[in-house]
Design a protein around this motif. Structure first.
Motif, PDB file in Angstrom:
ATOM      1  N   ASP A  19     -26.637  -4.115 -46.888  1.00  0.00           N
ATOM      2  CA  ASP A  19     -27.195  -4.843 -48.038  1.00  0.00           C
ATOM      3  C   ASP A  19     -26.387  -4.554 -49.304  1.00  0.00           C
ATOM      4  N   LEU A  20     -25.914  -3.343 -49.423  1.00  0.00           N
ATOM      5  CA  LEU A  20     -25.128  -2.969 -50.605  1.00  0.00           C
ATOM      6  C   LEU A  20     -23.684  -3.472 -50.504  1.00  0.00           C
ATOM      7  N   ASP A  21     -23.180  -3.620 -49.303  1.00  0.00           N
ATOM      8  CA  ASP A  21     -21.812  -4.101 -49.051  1.00  0.00           C
ATOM      9  C   ASP A  21     -21.805  -5.628 -49.163  1.00  0.00           C
ATOM     10  N   ILE A  28     -18.044   0.749 -49.181  1.00  0.00           N
ATOM     11  CA  ILE A  28     -18.589   0.743 -50.536  1.00  0.00           C
ATOM     12  C   ILE A  28     -17.851   1.792 -51.349  1.00  0.00           C
ATOM     13  N   THR A  29     -18.035   1.762 -52.647  1.00  0.00           N
ATOM     14  CA  THR A  29     -17.385   2.745 -53.518  1.00  0.00           C
ATOM     15  C   THR A  29     -18.223   4.026 -53.555  1.00  0.00           C
ATOM     16  N   PRO A  30     -17.615   5.139 -53.953  1.00  0.00           N
ATOM     17  CA  PRO A  30     -18.405   6.370 -54.100  1.00  0.00           C
ATOM     18  C   PRO A  30     -19.564   6.214 -55.077  1.00  0.00           C
ATOM     19  N   SER A  31     -19.392   5.442 -56.154  1.00  0.00           N
ATOM     20  CA  SER A  31     -20.518   5.264 -57.085  1.00  0.00           C
ATOM     21  C   SER A  31     -21.638   4.465 -56.420  1.00  0.00           C
ATOM     22  N   GLU A  32     -21.289   3.476 -55.588  1.00  0.00           N
ATOM     23  CA  GLU A  32     -22.310   2.751 -54.837  1.00  0.00           C
ATOM     24  C   GLU A  32     -22.986   3.685 -53.830  1.00  0.00           C
ATOM     25  N   LEU A  33     -22.214   4.601 -53.265  1.00  0.00           N
ATOM     26  CA  LEU A  33     -22.791   5.601 -52.368  1.00  0.00           C
ATOM     27  C   LEU A  33     -23.852   6.405 -53.108  1.00  0.00           C
ATOM     28  N   GLY A  34     -23.557   6.797 -54.346  1.00  0.00           N
ATOM     29  CA  GLY A  34     -24.522   7.549 -55.147  1.00  0.00           C
ATOM     30  C   GLY A  34     -25.815   6.787 -55.329  1.00  0.00           C
ATOM     31  N   VAL A  35     -25.711   5.485 -55.601  1.00  0.00           N
ATOM     32  CA  VAL A  35     -26.895   4.630 -55.757  1.00  0.00           C
ATOM     33  C   VAL A  35     -27.651   4.550 -54.438  1.00  0.00           C
ATOM     34  N   LEU A  36     -26.931   4.317 -53.352  1.00  0.00           N
ATOM     35  CA  LEU A  36     -27.554   4.197 -52.037  1.00  0.00           C
ATOM     36  C   LEU A  36     -28.276   5.480 -51.639  1.00  0.00           C
ATOM     37  N   MET A  37     -27.653   6.599 -51.900  1.00  0.00           N
ATOM     38  CA  MET A  37     -28.280   7.881 -51.568  1.00  0.00           C
ATOM     39  C   MET A  37     -29.556   8.071 -52.382  1.00  0.00           C
ATOM     40  N   ARG A  38     -29.521   7.745 -53.675  1.00  0.00           N
ATOM     41  CA  ARG A  38     -30.718   7.882 -54.516  1.00  0.00           C
ATOM     42  C   ARG A  38     -31.849   6.996 -54.008  1.00  0.00           C
ATOM     43  N   THR A  39     -31.524   5.778 -53.558  1.00  0.00           N
ATOM     44  CA  THR A  39     -32.574   4.891 -53.053  1.00  0.00           C
ATOM     45  C   THR A  39     -33.181   5.434 -51.767  1.00  0.00           C
ATOM     46  N   ARG A  40     -32.490   6.322 -51.106  1.00  0.00           N
ATOM     47  CA  ARG A  40     -32.972   6.931 -49.863  1.00  0.00           C
ATOM     48  C   ARG A  40     -33.537   8.324 -50.102  1.00  0.00           C
TER      49      ARG A  40
END
Length: 162
Positions: A19-21, A28-40
């Motif tokens: 969904d993020l990709d 994805i970018t590392p900053s997107e990874l940060g967002v994805l991790m926070r949502t989880r």
């Protein structure tokens, strides 16, 4: 269980990643990874994100993400197990347990389970605890003087051992 995750977790986390990709590049970018991790429910430090960017040439694949989230989920599960085990000895709920020579904690750690500590291993474990947590952050008491172990410091030491 791939990446230490159940099939269901793998499916859910893969869907969240996809969904993020938005461009369907598989990364994805590392900053997107940060967002994805926070949502989880997991937070990555700035240092974690910098390390990930350096290790992945600026992108994070689904496999990278599943490995990272799998490790975090395992850490959460281990923390829960350790908290439950600690609570058995923290009968008054204070966050501290006695570690003197006659304590139930010492007896249990050296006699129960499939691989109990030997007395020497337990003494080494306690010396590491005392060296790394000489003063509790919560009550500002020296552990060596009062013979009390602080839950937070105990968990930190146990997680490093895992």
């Amino acid at each position: 269980m791939e990446h230490g995750l159940t099939e269901e977790q793998t499916r859910i986390y893969s869907e969240a990643f996809n969904d993020l990709d938005k461009n369907h590049t598989g990364a994805i970018t590392p900053s997107e990874l940060g967002v994805l991790m926070r949502t989880r429910g997991h937070t990555l430090s700035e240092e974690d994100l910098r390390d990930q960017a350096a290790n992945s040439y600026g992108t994070v694949t689904l496999a990278d993400f599943l490995t990272i989230i799998g490790k975090r989920e395992q850490d959460v599960a281990l923390q829960k197990k350790l908290a439950d085990a600690y609570a058995v000895f923290d009968t008054d709920g204070s966050g501290f347990i006695s570690v003197d020579l006659q304590s139930e904690f010492r007896t249990q750690m050296t006699t129960l389970g499939p691989n109990p500590f030997t007395k020497e291993e337990f003494d080494l474990f306690m010396s590491e605890y005392l060296a790394e947590a000489p003063v509790s952050a919560v009550s500002q008491h020296p552990a060596e003087e009062d013979g009390l172990m602080d839950y937070q410091e105990f968990i930190k030491l146990m997680l490093r051992k895992a």
